[in-house]
Design a protein around this motif. Structure first.
Motif, short mmCIF file in Angstrom:
data_model
loop_
_atom_site.label_atom_id
_atom_site.label_comp_id
_atom_site.label_asym_id
_atom_site.label_seq_id
_atom_site.Cartn_x
_atom_site.Cartn_y
_atom_site.Cartn_z
N GLU A 152 3.65 -3.03 4.25
CA GLU A 152 2.40 -2.30 4.05
C GLU A 152 1.90 -2.48 2.62
O GLU A 152 2.70 -2.54 1.68
CB GLU A 152 2.62 -0.82 4.33
CG GLU A 152 1.38 0.05 4.20
CD GLU A 152 1.69 1.52 4.37
OE1 GLU A 152 0.74 2.32 4.29
OE2 GLU A 152 2.87 1.86 4.57
N ALA A 153 0.58 -2.55 2.47
CA ALA A 153 -0.06 -2.63 1.15
C ALA A 153 0.44 -3.83 0.36
O ALA A 153 0.68 -3.75 -0.85
CB ALA A 153 0.17 -1.33 0.36
N GLU A 154 0.61 -4.96 1.03
CA GLU A 154 1.13 -6.17 0.39
C GLU A 154 0.25 -7.36 0.76
O GLU A 154 0.03 -7.62 1.94
CB GLU A 154 2.57 -6.39 0.85
CG GLU A 154 3.33 -7.44 0.10
CD GLU A 154 4.77 -7.52 0.56
OE1 GLU A 154 5.66 -6.96 -0.12
OE2 GLU A 154 5.03 -8.14 1.63
N LEU A 155 -0.25 -8.06 -0.23
CA LEU A 155 -1.05 -9.26 -0.02
C LEU A 155 -0.31 -10.44 -0.63
O LEU A 155 0.18 -10.36 -1.76
CB LEU A 155 -2.42 -9.10 -0.70
CG LEU A 155 -3.40 -10.28 -0.54
CD1 LEU A 155 -3.93 -10.33 0.90
CD2 LEU A 155 -4.57 -10.15 -1.53
N VAL A 156 -0.24 -11.54 0.11
CA VAL A 156 0.46 -12.74 -0.37
C VAL A 156 -0.56 -13.84 -0.63
O VAL A 156 -1.36 -14.17 0.25
CB VAL A 156 1.51 -13.22 0.66
CG1 VAL A 156 2.13 -14.54 0.20
CG2 VAL A 156 2.58 -12.16 0.87
#
Length: 327
Positions: A217-221
């Motif tokens: 959650e709340a993670e952008l790669v």
């Protein structure tokens, strides 16, 4: 015929023949010294696993690619154009030190992180268009700090690089980057071996970024694929018979992770390093083993082992990452 008479044979004493023999030997060395695997930017959650894998297979790999990371998902048309450039480095070519990348795949690459192209930012999950664009910009700055900043390259000052990362990531990396008794620092930033300097032109970079949701959650790669070329100042060294004498190239594929607070604590919010892999081409093996980058002309041993990967893989982001190691 005894050894002394062989050494004094008229053909072997001819200066033109000696120059030809030296050039042939150096050409063979250069062809053999073009492949070395080097891991970069190990994910903090997988450092021990990656180290064990490196010991098992003889190369560094920092993670397993997922379907999101495959080249087909990346904007091929967005990469910086090198259509007018050759696909390989010539064995023999005149080298203009004011334009050292001429006659190489890097001749039209950018001198800055602008060489890293991105698709138009779009909303991804809970990350707004502005959030995604900010992530691209932050990753570009980090790659520039790691690969292009001469304070890191020549002065070995990585403070600017560290400042772009989360506090937790800074705490993890600071002792690694300061410790030169191992080569682990070279997994994160590029530093030149002592005594070597770059020409005023470059470094050159060509690459592309893409973004996807992370696994949490709340993670952008942000996924990056790029190649960087470095042109070394040869000083008084001569003859320079090919750009490969003075140039080294590094290809990298890596993930960078943006986390937000909440739900993450503030020390973990921001930009961190993800999984990745890298490969170095046309470099001196001794410094490479110590974690540093240096040009091939600095080593004259003619006993480099053979390698099997096609050098075009180094420069073609659509080709698989080379895998052979000869250093």
């Amino acid at each position: 015929m005894d050894d002394s008479s062989l050494e004094n044979h008229p053909d072997l004493m001819d200066p033109d023949w000696q120059r030809h023999a030296e050039k042939e030997a150096w050409t063979e060395l250069r062809a053999k010294r073009r492949r070395a695997k080097r891991g970069k930017r190990l994910a903090w959650t997988a450092v021990l696993l990656a180290a064990a894998l490196a010991a098992a297979v003889g190369v560094y790999r920092w993670g397993t690619a997922t379907a999101h990371d495959q080249g087909a998902a990346l904007p091929v048309s967005g990469a910086h154009s090198t259509s007018a450039a050759p696909s390989t480095i010539p064995e023999f070519a005149k080298v203009d030190l004011s334009r050292p990348f001429d006659n190489t795949p890097a001749q039209s690459w950018a001198d800055s992180a602008d060489g890293l192209t991105t698709p138009a930012a779009v909303k991804i999950g809970t990350f707004s268009v502005a959030d995604v664009q900010d992530a691209y910009d932050r990753v570009k700055k980090l790659i520039a700090a790691a690969e292009l900043d001469r304070r890191v390259l020549e002065s070995h000052d990585a403070s600017g690089y560290l400042a772009l990362l989360t506090p937790s990531e800074q705490d993890r990396l600071r002792p690694i980057l300061a410790n030169r008794s191992t080569n682990e620092f070279g997994n994160y930033v590029t530093m030149l071996a002592d005594g070597f300097h770059l020409l005023r032109t470059g470094p050159k970079i060509n690459g592309r970024l893409s973004a996807r949701l992370g696994d949490r959650e709340a993670e952008l790669v942000v996924h990056a694929e790029y190649v960087v070329g470095y042109a070394f100042d040869p000083g008084d060294y001569r003859p320079i018979t090919s750009p490969a004498d003075i140039e080294a190239f590094q290809r990298t594929a890596a993930d960078y992770v943006i986390r937000t607070s909440p739900p993450y604590v503030k020390r973990d919010a921001g930009l961190s390093l993800g999984a990745g892999e890298g490969w170095t081409y046309s470099m001196a093996c001794g410094p490479a083993k110590a974690g540093y980058l240096a040009p091939t002309y600095s080593e004259h041993s003619l006993h480099a082992p053979e390698g099997g990967d096609d050098q075009t893989k180094v420069f073609d982001l659509n080709a698989p990452m080379p895998t052979s190691s000869t250093c």
